[in-house]
Design a protein around this motif. Structure first.
Motif, short mmCIF file in Angstrom:
data_model
loop_
_atom_site.label_atom_id
_atom_site.label_comp_id
_atom_site.label_asym_id
_atom_site.label_seq_id
_atom_site.Cartn_x
_atom_site.Cartn_y
_atom_site.Cartn_z
N ARG A 147 0.82 -1.21 0.00
CA ARG A 147 0.00 0.00 0.00
C ARG A 147 0.86 1.26 0.00
N GLU A 148 1.96 1.25 0.77
CA GLU A 148 2.86 2.41 0.78
C GLU A 148 3.45 2.63 -0.60
N ALA A 165 -6.57 9.56 -2.54
CA ALA A 165 -7.61 9.04 -1.66
C ALA A 165 -8.85 8.63 -2.45
N LEU A 170 -9.67 5.54 -0.08
CA LEU A 170 -9.20 5.71 1.29
C LEU A 170 -9.49 7.14 1.73
N THR A 171 -9.40 7.40 3.01
CA THR A 171 -9.53 8.77 3.48
C THR A 171 -8.21 9.51 3.23
N GLY A 173 -6.62 11.27 5.33
CA GLY A 173 -5.76 11.04 6.49
C GLY A 173 -4.99 9.74 6.38
N THR A 174 -5.66 8.71 5.89
CA THR A 174 -5.00 7.42 5.73
C THR A 174 -3.90 7.51 4.68
N ARG A 176 -2.20 10.17 3.89
CA ARG A 176 -1.09 10.92 4.51
C ARG A 176 -0.26 10.02 5.41
N ASN A 177 -0.94 9.14 6.13
CA ASN A 177 -0.22 8.22 7.00
C ASN A 177 0.68 7.28 6.20
N TYR A 178 0.15 6.76 5.10
CA TYR A 178 0.96 5.87 4.26
C TYR A 178 2.17 6.62 3.67
#
Length: 204
Positions: A147-148, A165, A170-171, A173-174, A176-178
């Protein structure tokens, strides 16, 4: 052509290379080059028509990358063996090709005898990988999750966080996390630096 003839499709966007490969392989008594393609979409279409035993595919081609071709071939024609033949000596490309279903990964500077031998071994059920890249792959394992790598690849294509996204459901925020995880794992200082590092190794 006999029942033992190995039917080959060549997918290569450089016309001279494509023609030279076809000529050299057709010199082999047990080979027949049944089709050649200049891009990934054409390669898939011709493979479905001619149903070759082996498809030789380059990594970077117009419309669809060689890695995408390998993955789709593996799904559509599971009995067809894909061999990546490329100039890109990047261990990440080889890792991704194997994951997509490739049975071989060779560099274009290999002798035709080496390529012919690899084709025969792969048709018989074996695998053939460039020894140099095997060593490099062991020394430089891809630290990114699937996923990254996907998110970083989309960012490399110029997509914003919002667009990524929406594209992969995905959101923001998710996403950004990845991206943050990818940047951290690559010890990069920015998204752009992470993209450059990942591309240089063939991880995206």
């Amino acid at each position: 052509m006999t029942d033992s003839t190995i039917r080959i499709l060549i997918a290569e966007d450089q016309t001279l290379v494509r023609g030279a490969l076809a000529t050299l392989l057709n010199f082999e008594d047990d080979f027949e080059v049944v089709a050649t393609a200049g891009d990934g979409i054409e390669a898939l279409a011709l493979a479905k028509v001619h149903r070759p035993h082996v498809v030789l595919v380059d990594v970077e081609m117009p419309h669809m990358s060689g890695l995408e071709v390998v993955e789709q071939l593996h799904q559509a024609l599971p009995d067809c063996k894909a061999i990546v033949v490329t100039t890109f000596a990047r261990p990440g490309y080889m890792q991704r090709a194997v994951k997509a279903g490739a049975r071989g990964y060779l560099l274009k500077d290999a002798h035709v005898e080496e390529l012919a031998g690899a084709i025969r071994r792969i048709v018989q059920g074996g695998r053939v990988m460039s020894p140099e890249l095997m060593m490099a792959a062991m020394e430089h394992a891809n630290p990114l999750s699937d996923r990254e790598a996907q998110v970083l690849r989309l960012a490399a294509n110029g997509m914003s966080t919002r667009q990524i996204a929406m594209d992969i459901a995905l959101t923001e925020g998710t996403v950004r996390n990845y991206l943050s995880e990818a940047i951290s794992k690559l010890n990069a200082s920015s998204r752009q630096e992470a993209i450059k590092l990942a591309e240089s190794q063939g991880w995206i």
